[in-house]
Design a protein around this motif. Sequence first.
Motif, mmCIF file in Angstrom:
data_model
loop_
_atom_site.group_PDB
_atom_site.id
_atom_site.type_symbol
_atom_site.label_atom_id
_atom_site.label_comp_id
_atom_site.label_asym_id
_atom_site.label_seq_id
_atom_site.Cartn_x
_atom_site.Cartn_y
_atom_site.Cartn_z
ATOM 1 N N HIS A 132 0.800 -1.132 0.122
ATOM 2 C CA HIS A 132 -0.089 0.013 -0.009
ATOM 3 C C HIS A 132 0.800 1.090 0.084
ATOM 4 C CE1 HIS A 132 -3.414 2.372 0.527
ATOM 5 N NE2 HIS A 132 -3.009 3.001 1.571
ATOM 6 N N HIS B 15 -5.086 -0.411 5.926
ATOM 7 C CA HIS B 15 -5.263 0.014 7.707
ATOM 8 C C HIS B 15 -6.243 -1.144 8.110
ATOM 9 C CE1 HIS B 15 -3.290 3.453 6.144
ATOM 10 N NE2 HIS B 15 -4.281 3.805 5.344
ATOM 11 N N HIS C 186 1.174 5.422 -2.011
ATOM 12 C CA HIS C 186 0.419 6.534 -2.899
ATOM 13 C C HIS C 186 1.527 7.239 -3.693
ATOM 14 C CE1 HIS C 186 -3.739 6.234 -1.072
ATOM 15 N NE2 HIS C 186 -2.942 5.947 -0.099
ATOM 16 N N ASP D 95 2.316 2.911 2.890
ATOM 17 C CA ASP D 95 1.326 3.957 2.826
ATOM 18 C C ASP D 95 2.024 5.405 2.599
ATOM 19 O OD1 ASP D 95 -1.150 5.208 2.631
ATOM 20 O OD2 ASP D 95 -1.315 5.576 4.829
ATOM 21 N N HIS E 58 -9.305 1.849 1.008
ATOM 22 C CA HIS E 58 -9.068 1.844 2.398
ATOM 23 C C HIS E 58 -9.941 1.518 3.186
ATOM 24 C CE1 HIS E 58 -6.426 5.005 0.432
ATOM 25 N NE2 HIS E 58 -5.489 4.859 1.427
HETATM 26 ZN ZN LIG Z 1 -3.323 5.147 1.829
#
Ligand SMILES: [Zn+2]
Length: 441
Positions: A72, A270, A74, A321, A231
């Motif tokens: 995970h 998460h 971005h 993340d 998420h």
């Molecule tokens: Zn995220």
Amino acid sequence: MDLPVAPPFAIRARLLTPLDDGGTRHEHDGLVVVDEGGRIVFAGAAADRPEAAASAIDLRPWVLLPGMVDLHAHLPQLPNAGLGAGLDLLTWLERYIFPLERGFDEVAADRLAPAAWRAFARAGTTTAMVYAAVYEASTDATFRAAEAHGIRAIVGKVMMDRGTYDGTIDPTTILDRTLAETARLIARWHGAADGRLSYAVTPRFAVSCTADLLRESASLAASTGAYWQTHVSEDRGEIAEVARLFPEAIDYVDVYDRAGGLGERTVLAHAVHLSDRELGRLVESRTRVAHCPVSNLFLASGMMPLGRYLDAGLAVGLGSDIAGGPDVSIFGVMRVGFYVQHARRVAGVEDGRMLEPLDWLRIGSLGGAQALGLDATIGSLEAGKEADLIVVDPAFVAPIPGIEDDDPADLASRLIFRAHPDMVRGAWVRGRGLDGPGVRS
Ligand SMILES: [Zn+2]
């Protein structure tokens, strides 16, 4: 040190890897032989293949490990990594993240994505599952950069039909438009580079998506075989907002369940605050979770009860993340994950088992591969798998020069608790060297 850039090759080094059967292999004098197709044909003791060992590239005392899997991240947020500490999730998104993603056009992606893939490889990550921004063209550019770099990547264009950060997109057409763009991207990239690149249909999260978008996107993923990522249950404020937006749902997981989004091709990031019902439903549906403990503390989201989830049978891998987490290193994620376990114990709320250093190495490599359904292909150094591997110089993690760790659990502990940004000296996917680690930068 000259490292091989393409298969076939053989490397002699210390070897440490989880195994598919649940064990760990550790060889002080190990050997990995990679054939011309980039597949591991031998991984074991050098003494068992004396001829190959004699002609191998000798990297001892460096350590060969499987490449890490980041479930995970971005990619467009990488420039803001380390900024915005102290804000809650929804405020942080508005202030730091949405403006950055709004600027992630094709030009920005052409500039940023190659450097981002090198940053992942430099940290020892050979497989990364990432979100792009809401734009088709910059998602294409992100894929092109992964294709050229050589990393194993799963990428998705972010889908938002509620509160999107691009006000120029007509709200009445946004659902059809984002579905059409996603379908084109799947056609171009899912399975590209001989299966090294995959697509993940990527509704951002329930706060940014209508029930229609969630349902249609899940259906598109199911009909094309693409992954579906989003998420869930990250932050208390977010959970309250989802309850307000979806009054018909039992809880947050039920929002995705009603959309048809759960299953073994789905990775939810998460999952910090799951109820027993939600946990049971994720296990039952074989849905996968990306544990992002660095991000969860950076944004004060909470402390996921990893041991309890694993005891319940949930499939969990690790995620940086970026940029909720300030660093791409999965070794750093393991370290903070360990501290979260301890913090839960100190706070008297830990009721599951505690992972040891070798367990963390396993979850960061093979655990991530299992979450992606790729464990027959990658995740450990075993004959028959593709050669996704890294080599680490343990001198970088020694507290003073000359200290060596004979015991594999001690070595794993040093790599996790003293991870150094220069310790990964080489990284390969299918036996092809990746730019990023120190020796090639
Ligand atoms: Zn995220």
